[in-house]
Write a protein that holds these residues in place. Structure first.
Motif, mmCIF file in Angstrom:
data_model
loop_
_atom_site.group_PDB
_atom_site.id
_atom_site.type_symbol
_atom_site.label_atom_id
_atom_site.label_comp_id
_atom_site.label_asym_id
_atom_site.label_seq_id
_atom_site.Cartn_x
_atom_site.Cartn_y
_atom_site.Cartn_z
ATOM 1 N N THR A 64 0.816 -1.209 0.000
ATOM 2 C CA THR A 64 0.000 0.000 0.000
ATOM 3 C C THR A 64 0.851 1.262 0.000
ATOM 4 O OG1 THR A 64 -1.788 -1.134 1.171
ATOM 5 C CG2 THR A 64 -1.795 1.266 1.267
ATOM 6 N N LEU B 277 -8.821 1.239 -3.070
ATOM 7 C CA LEU B 277 -8.721 2.500 -2.358
ATOM 8 C C LEU B 277 -9.139 2.266 -0.913
ATOM 9 C CD1 LEU B 277 -8.543 3.665 -5.240
ATOM 10 C CD2 LEU B 277 -9.965 5.569 -4.453
ATOM 11 N N ILE C 68 -3.803 3.635 -1.500
ATOM 12 C CA ILE C 68 -4.171 2.702 -2.555
ATOM 13 C C ILE C 68 -3.276 1.472 -2.443
ATOM 14 C CG2 ILE C 68 -2.612 3.782 -4.232
ATOM 15 C CD1 ILE C 68 -4.755 3.187 -6.377
#
Length: 262
Positions: free
Chosen positions: A131, A160, A199
């Motif tokens: 991430t 997301l 993300i």
């Protein structure tokens, strides 16, 4: 810490709203009549002129109560810019503000959706999802809209995420060959004073990313790049000691106020 309230609409401001940067120049007049001018680096501040209409009685009371707690100009509070991007370095994921794995590979200078070269290709060569995320100091209970542009040649599914107070919200999107702006909107029931957005790049995949943006409202607006300063101002003040609220109809109120922040 005091935080400017977010209203029932999920926003901290209404249109029309104006934002300006106020600067100061120091001028010295010499005996011969000539002048020397210097910029005062410690003087600049941001200023917002906010106009509120159609506030319910409860919203007007909330604003008046907050103004009273701040004692007008006296006490500082945190203000989230309704016209700004709350994130910092929205196009530079190598900056310390971004929490990333050292295993992720970043290649800058990729073509972006605006015709420039400010996008970044991110490759995850590992066997686990990784991430790219950023944490800001702002109310976790606000309504937020997190958005980003993504593109991939291989149809990668990206995730997301938004986290506050240990509560996470996610949304999945497939990044295709054309640029797509993906969003994650919502509100979290928490008292946390930080918010994390990011993300997730799947294992063994590559995604080109651009234009990360976080806004204190329930909908997305045009992308605004950010650099070393984001839209969270922790030293904001009201510019006056009085707040006039006018009732225009039953359960309908209006007022105008000015906020400054260094």
């Amino acid at each position: 810490m005091l935080y400017f309230p977010q209203f029932a609409s999920g926003a901290v401001g209404q249109y029309p709203v104006s934002k300006s940067l106020v600067q100061r120049t120091i001028t010295n007049t010499l005996p011969d009549g000539s002048t020397v001018k210097y910029a005062d680096p410690g003087a600049p501040f941001m200023q917002w002129n906010l106009q509120f209409q159609g506030l319910s009685d409860s919203e007007a009371a909330l604003l008046q109560q907050f103004f009273a707690i701040c004692e007008g100009q006296l006490n500082a509070f945190t203000f989230t810019d309704p016209l700004g991007n709350l994130l910092v370095w929205s196009e530079d994921f190598t900056q310390p503000a971004w929490q990333t794995s050292t295993l992720l590979q970043f290649v800058t200078g990729a073509a972006d959706p605006n015709g420039g070269t400010s996008a970044t290709q991110v490759t995850n060569p590992t066997g686990a999802d990784l991430t790219v995320q950023q944490t800001i100091r702002a109310p976790g209970w606000y309504s937020y809209c997190f958005s980003a542009y993504v593109q991939s040649q291989s149809g990668v599914t990206v995730c997301l995420l938004r986290e506050a107070g240990g509560i996470s919200n996610t949304s999945l999107y497939t990044a295709g060959v054309s640029w797509q702006r993906v969003t994650l909107m919502g509100q979290t029931s928490t008292t946390a004073e930080t918010v994390t957005v990011g993300i997730t790049i799947p294992a063994g995949q590559s995604v080109t990313m651009f234009g990360f943006q976080l806004e204190p409202q329930p909908g997305v607006s045009p992308y605004k790049p950010s650099y070393e300063t984001g839209g969270v101002y922790t030293n904001a003040h009201f510019s006056g000691d009085t707040l006039a609220v006018t009732t225009t109809a039953p359960d309908r109120n209006q007022c105008t106020l000015t906020i400054t922040a260094h």
